[in-house]
Design an enzyme around this catalytic site. Structure first.
Site, PDB file in Angstrom:
ATOM      1  CG  MET A  25     -64.121  29.555 -27.997  1.00 17.68           C
ATOM      2  SD  MET A  25     -64.882  29.816 -26.385  1.00 17.68           S
ATOM      3  CE  MET A  25     -64.008  28.647 -25.397  1.00 17.68           C
ATOM      4  N   GLY A  26     -59.942  30.248 -30.465  1.00 20.11           N
ATOM      5  CA  GLY A  26     -58.539  30.640 -30.572  1.00 20.11           C
ATOM      6  C   GLY A  26     -57.628  29.802 -29.699  1.00 20.11           C
ATOM      7  CG  LEU A  28     -56.176  28.592 -33.663  1.00 17.88           C
ATOM      8  CD1 LEU A  28     -56.029  28.924 -35.160  1.00 17.88           C
ATOM      9  CD2 LEU A  28     -57.576  28.053 -33.378  1.00 17.88           C
ATOM     10  CG  HIS A  32     -58.278  24.655 -32.475  1.00 26.54           C
ATOM     11  ND1 HIS A  32     -57.450  24.922 -31.417  1.00 26.54           N
ATOM     12  CD2 HIS A  32     -59.548  24.855 -32.024  1.00 26.54           C
ATOM     13  CE1 HIS A  32     -58.180  25.275 -30.364  1.00 26.54           C
ATOM     14  NE2 HIS A  32     -59.455  25.236 -30.704  1.00 26.54           N
ATOM     15  CD  GLN A  56     -68.671  29.044 -25.584  1.00 27.66           C
ATOM     16  OE1 GLN A  56     -69.152  29.379 -26.651  1.00 27.66           O
ATOM     17  NE2 GLN A  56     -67.884  27.985 -25.477  1.00 27.66           N
ATOM     18  CD  GLN A 143     -64.524  11.237 -30.206  1.00 29.28           C
ATOM     19  OE1 GLN A 143     -63.786  10.978 -31.154  1.00 29.28           O
ATOM     20  NE2 GLN A 143     -64.541  10.526 -29.097  1.00 29.28           N
ATOM     21  CE  LYS A 144     -60.759  18.287 -24.761  1.00 30.37           C
ATOM     22  NZ  LYS A 144     -61.561  19.409 -24.372  1.00 30.37           N
TER      23      LYS A 144
HETATM   24  P1  AMP Z   1     -62.535  25.563 -28.824  1.00 29.90           P
HETATM   25  O1  AMP Z   1     -61.607  26.562 -29.439  1.00 29.90           O
HETATM   26  O2  AMP Z   1     -61.974  24.860 -27.637  1.00 29.90           O
HETATM   27  O3  AMP Z   1     -63.926  26.101 -28.629  1.00 29.90           O
HETATM   28  O4  AMP Z   1     -62.679  24.418 -29.906  1.00 29.90           O
HETATM   29  C1  AMP Z   1     -63.063  24.682 -31.226  1.00 29.90           C
HETATM   30  C2  AMP Z   1     -63.360  23.386 -31.923  1.00 29.90           C
HETATM   31  O5  AMP Z   1     -62.208  22.547 -31.898  1.00 29.90           O
HETATM   32  C3  AMP Z   1     -64.485  22.602 -31.237  1.00 29.90           C
HETATM   33  O6  AMP Z   1     -65.324  22.021 -32.223  1.00 29.90           O
HETATM   34  C4  AMP Z   1     -63.737  21.562 -30.461  1.00 29.90           C
HETATM   35  O7  AMP Z   1     -64.482  20.372 -30.217  1.00 29.90           O
HETATM   36  C5  AMP Z   1     -62.565  21.280 -31.378  1.00 29.90           C
HETATM   37  N1  AMP Z   1     -61.463  20.712 -30.607  1.00 29.90           N
HETATM   38  C6  AMP Z   1     -60.960  21.186 -29.434  1.00 29.90           C
HETATM   39  N2  AMP Z   1     -59.985  20.356 -28.991  1.00 29.90           N
HETATM   40  C7  AMP Z   1     -59.878  19.358 -29.894  1.00 29.90           C
HETATM   41  C8  AMP Z   1     -59.051  18.190 -29.993  1.00 29.90           C
HETATM   42  N3  AMP Z   1     -58.134  17.891 -29.078  1.00 29.90           N
HETATM   43  N4  AMP Z   1     -59.220  17.386 -31.069  1.00 29.90           N
HETATM   44  C9  AMP Z   1     -60.146  17.672 -32.021  1.00 29.90           C
HETATM   45  N5  AMP Z   1     -60.953  18.761 -31.977  1.00 29.90           N
HETATM   46  C10 AMP Z   1     -60.822  19.592 -30.935  1.00 29.90           C
END
Ligand code: AMP
Length: 265
Positions: A25-26, A28, A32, A56, A143-144
């Site tokens: 979702m950017g 970054l 990410h 969502q 995994q977060k």
């Molecule tokens: P988001 O942009 O928050 O939707 O996250 C995109 C992807 O990055 C998802 O698969 C998250 O689980 C992963 N992600 C977000 N934060 C972390 C983190 N701190 N460590 C590893 N992966 C992450």
């Protein structure tokens, strides 16, 4: 690096084999980047999607405030060797007349699903759309967001989606706080109290290792930080992995985190 904004342009630009997809979702951050690096190492073509998926977010959640900085994101993506960024518009993903939703049942119940009733329907639908548009051989999740990762694994298995789901460990700040785009919404006081979340989970993991109740141990740490609102502290089993998971509210910002008690990614 190419940036495409429509489904047709994505289809025309993305090769049909050897593609790795990192959906985001950017805003970054290094979490990410860990996904992008894992994907870069294993795939000929690396596609990242940047889409703040409105379906969502529930009413009253932070869709409007969610951090957005596309210019910076494109620099990060370029530096990590991304070949193509898919950054669709909301109308492009959900045109007038859109009416098909993906409901994953059991995995979507409880935890985040209890706190955010339509959240996982939006996640599952957006992920399946991205898989159909990008047609990746592998897709990378953190995994977060452990329940989200398990939901995507279930969706792919149940609907025979030809993509391999790869999970990447949580990246944390030096003080233990899991990196999250939402951390940018925390005031400095909220940021200071938020580290009780990873501390509580570490304490829970230690307790579990010595045969004690991980939930009670984690709760005790969170209860000592009265300015954090605790949504849940629970254990859950996903695909052979056992996690200790918690969600807290620091001011208006909701944070989630988890640690593995058993199994590996
Ligand atoms: P988001 O942009 O928050 O939707 O996250 C995109 C992807 O990055 C998802 O698969 C998250 O689980 C992963 N992600 C977000 N934060 C972390 C983190 N701190 N460590 C590893 N992966 C992450």
């Amino acid at each position: 690096m190419k940036v495409v904004r429509t489904v047709d342009d994505a289809r025309a630009a993305i090769p049909s084999a050897g593609v790795g997809l990192v959906p985001t979702m950017g805003a970054l951050h290094a979490g990410h980047v860990a996904l992008l690096r894992a994907a870069r190492a294993e795939n000929e073509t690396l596609v990242a999607s940047i889409f703040v998926n409105p379906t969502q977010f529930g009413p009253g959640e932070d869709y409007g405030e969610y951090p957005r900085d596309e210019e910076r994101d494109l620099h990060v993506a370029e530096a990590e060797g991304v070949d193509l960024v898919f950054a669709p518009s909301v109308d492009g993903m959900y045109p007038d007349g859109f009416q098909t939703w993906v409901e994953v049942e059991q995995v979507a119940r409880g935890l985040e699903g209890a706190a955010r009733p339509e959240h996982f329907r939006g996640v599952a639908t957006a992920c399946l759309k991205l898989f159909n548009i990008v047609r990746p051989a592998r897709a990378y999740f953190g995994q977060k967001d452990a329940q989200q990762a398990a939901l995507v694994e279930q969706l792919v298995r149940d609907l025979n989606v030809p993509v391999e789901i790869r999970l990447v460990s949580t990246v944390r700040d030096e003080d233990g706080l899991a990196l999250s785009s939402r951390n940018a919404l925390l005031s400095s006081e909220e940021r200071a109290t938020a580290i009780a979340l990873p501390r509580a989970l570490s304490r829970g993991k230690l307790a579990f290792a010595s045969g004690e109740d991980p939930i009670a141990a984690a709760r005790a740490v969170l209860d000592a930080e009265p300015s954090l609102g605790v949504d849940y502290v629970e254990t859950a089993r996903f695909n052979g992995r056992v996690h200790l998971l918690a969600a807290v509210r620091a001011g208006r910002t909701r944070l989630i985190d988890n640690v593995l008690l058993e199994g590996s990614l």
